[in-house]
Design an enzyme around this catalytic site. Structure first.
Site, PDB file in Angstrom:
ATOM      1  CG  ASP A   3     -12.765  -6.433   6.312  1.00 17.07           C
ATOM      2  OD1 ASP A   3     -12.167  -5.779   7.350  1.00 17.07           O
ATOM      3  OD2 ASP A   3     -13.257  -5.651   5.354  1.00 17.07           O
ATOM      4  CG  ASP A   7      -7.283  -4.295   3.774  1.00 17.09           C
ATOM      5  OD1 ASP A   7      -8.437  -4.122   4.604  1.00 17.09           O
ATOM      6  OD2 ASP A   7      -7.179  -3.437   2.827  1.00 17.09           O
ATOM      7  CE1 TYR A  11      -3.257  -2.811  -0.022  1.00 12.35           C
ATOM      8  CE2 TYR A  11      -3.976  -2.097   2.334  1.00 12.35           C
ATOM      9  CZ  TYR A  11      -3.844  -3.076   1.000  1.00 12.35           C
ATOM     10  OH  TYR A  11      -4.995  -3.997   1.179  1.00 12.35           O
ATOM     11  CG  ASP A  46      -2.796 -19.760  -1.187  1.00 13.67           C
ATOM     12  OD1 ASP A  46      -1.946 -19.878  -0.246  1.00 13.67           O
ATOM     13  OD2 ASP A  46      -2.494 -20.474  -2.164  1.00 13.67           O
ATOM     14  CE  LYS A  67       0.549 -17.240  -3.122  1.00 12.20           C
ATOM     15  NZ  LYS A  67      -0.263 -18.722  -2.842  1.00 12.20           N
TER      16      LYS A  67
END
Ligand code: NAD
Length: 361
Positions: free
Chosen positions: A252, A248, A141, A224, A192
């Site tokens: 959620d 993020d 980000y 994943d 990852k």
């Protein structure tokens, strides 16, 4: 010595839910000897209306000087036409950057009394209590270079960069291990590493930090698989630590496992333990001013503040027990209304928590 809390009610339901959290803080101060001083300031749309800025300099200075910040929520349709630079959400981002809040703590807790609120089967989620720790100021980000460029062919290409330095990884992992020490002593680091070098480094540094915490069991999981496991068997996790973007998304997802947006608190901490605490939900313009918003996420944010920034874990536990008692009594705000329960408004819910606190004296 008395600690200073800066209260930022914000917009929409912000002032309504904050009023209930303040009642709880006043009760702890007056009846349980919590040494605090509260100040109030403007942030978000209301600050823009009053001063032309969603984060007035005075608010940022007060936040920097405080031991902790308690925020309601910001935003609403009224301010959507404004340029991005002065939108209410900029006030939040400015606070995060100005205070250096690099560690986002997002618990996902499902009180057994509310198991029916989840979209998952009650036995999969009842009693869920996991903590996701998301790196908040680095990663893709913020990485440079970034942008959209036009190639010689005329085609446009967008790009962002995932960057993490060892020190950035180390400090967020330390937060995770420190918190795990106060919980069930298990950390799952999510990356990852099979595809991204930056997270290969993440895994290496997480492993190194883990060596300083021999009592904590460290595991690694690809993102994943972590997403899949969160939905399949979320109770296997204690503390999860991960990058800005993975966190993020996963936080959620974990929040929604509980089915109750009005119940979930959050914290963002900096290196000195100073923090900003807020419910995970937004300003809920659709119910603002109606006195029906659920104040429990904000009240539970106060509990997190007491535990992580004000070194008062026993006061935090008082609040958490009082909230459980209120749920046991069958009191529910409209978002959690269910057959057999008593639906109460925002103020009545706050009053019930205060009454439960006093009864436990
Ligand atoms: P939202 O979280 O405000 O609302 C989503 C839904 O959940 C709505 O139906 C709302 O009524 C309900 N809800 C939320 N909190 C509740 C509570 N405490 N009790 C009962 N019901 C509750 O999300 P949104 O509608 O996408 O966003 C509304 C505004 O909030 C936007 O301007 C958005 O930018 C802003 N926002 C702010 C924050 C923040 O301040 N941290 C976070 C998210 C969204």
């Amino acid at each position: 010595m008395s600690k200073t809390i800066l209260i930022l009610p914000g917009d929409g339901i912000g002032p309504e839910i904050i009023a209930e959290a303040v009642k709880v803080l006043e009760c702890l101060r007056d009846d349980f000897g919590l040494a605090i001083e509260m100040q109030q300031a403007l942030v978000g749309g209301c600050a823009y209306d009053a001063t032309g800025s969603p984060l007035p300099e005075e608010t940022l200075n007060q936040a920097k000087a405080a031991d902790a910040v308690l925020l309601g929520a910001v935003g609403g349709a009224k301010w959507e036409p404004l340029p991005i630079a002065v939108r209410p959400e900029k006030g939040l981002l400015g606070l995060r950057a100005g205070l250096g809040l690099f560690a986002n703590l997002r618990p996902a807790i499902l009180y057994p009394q509310l198991a029916a609120a989840s979209t998952l089967k009650p036995d999969v989620v009842a009693g869920l209590d996991l903590m996701i720790i998301r790196e908040l100021t680095g990663g893709i980000y913020f990485g440079q270079p970034r942008g959209v460029e036009t190639l010689d062919s005329g085609e446009r290409r967008g790009f962002n960069t995932l960057v993490y330095s060892e020190s950035e990884i180390e400090r967020i992992c330390r937060v995770a291990f420190d918190i795990a020490m106060k919980r069930n002593k298990r950390v799952c680091s999510v990356d990852k590493a099979n595809v991204l070098e930056a997270t290969e480094l993440w895994r290496e540094v997480a492993t190194q930090v883990g060596q300083d915490y021999p009592e904590v069991e460290l595991s690694h999981m690809y993102v994943d698989n972590a997403a899949m496991q969160l939905v399949r068997a979320p109770k296997q996790f204690d503390v999860m630590v991960t990058t800005n973007m993975f966190g993020d998304i996963l936080s959620d997802c974990a929040a929604m496992l509980t089915g109750s947006i009005g119940m979930l608190p959050s914290a963002a901490l900096n290196e000195s333990g100073q923090g900003m605490y807020e419910p995970i939900h937004g300003s809920a313009p659709d119910i603002a001013g109606k006195g029906v918003a659920n104040p429990l996420a904000t009240i539970l944010s106060v509990a997190m503040m007491l535990r992580y920034s004000l070194a008062a874990p026993e006061q935090a536990e008082r609040i958490e027990k009082a909230v459980e008692k209120v749920l046991d009594q069958g009191l529910r705000s409209a978002d959690l209304a269910s057959p057999g329960a008593t639906t109460v408004g925002t103020a009545a819910m706050g009053d019930a928590v205060v009454a439960a606190l006093r009864e436990a004296r």
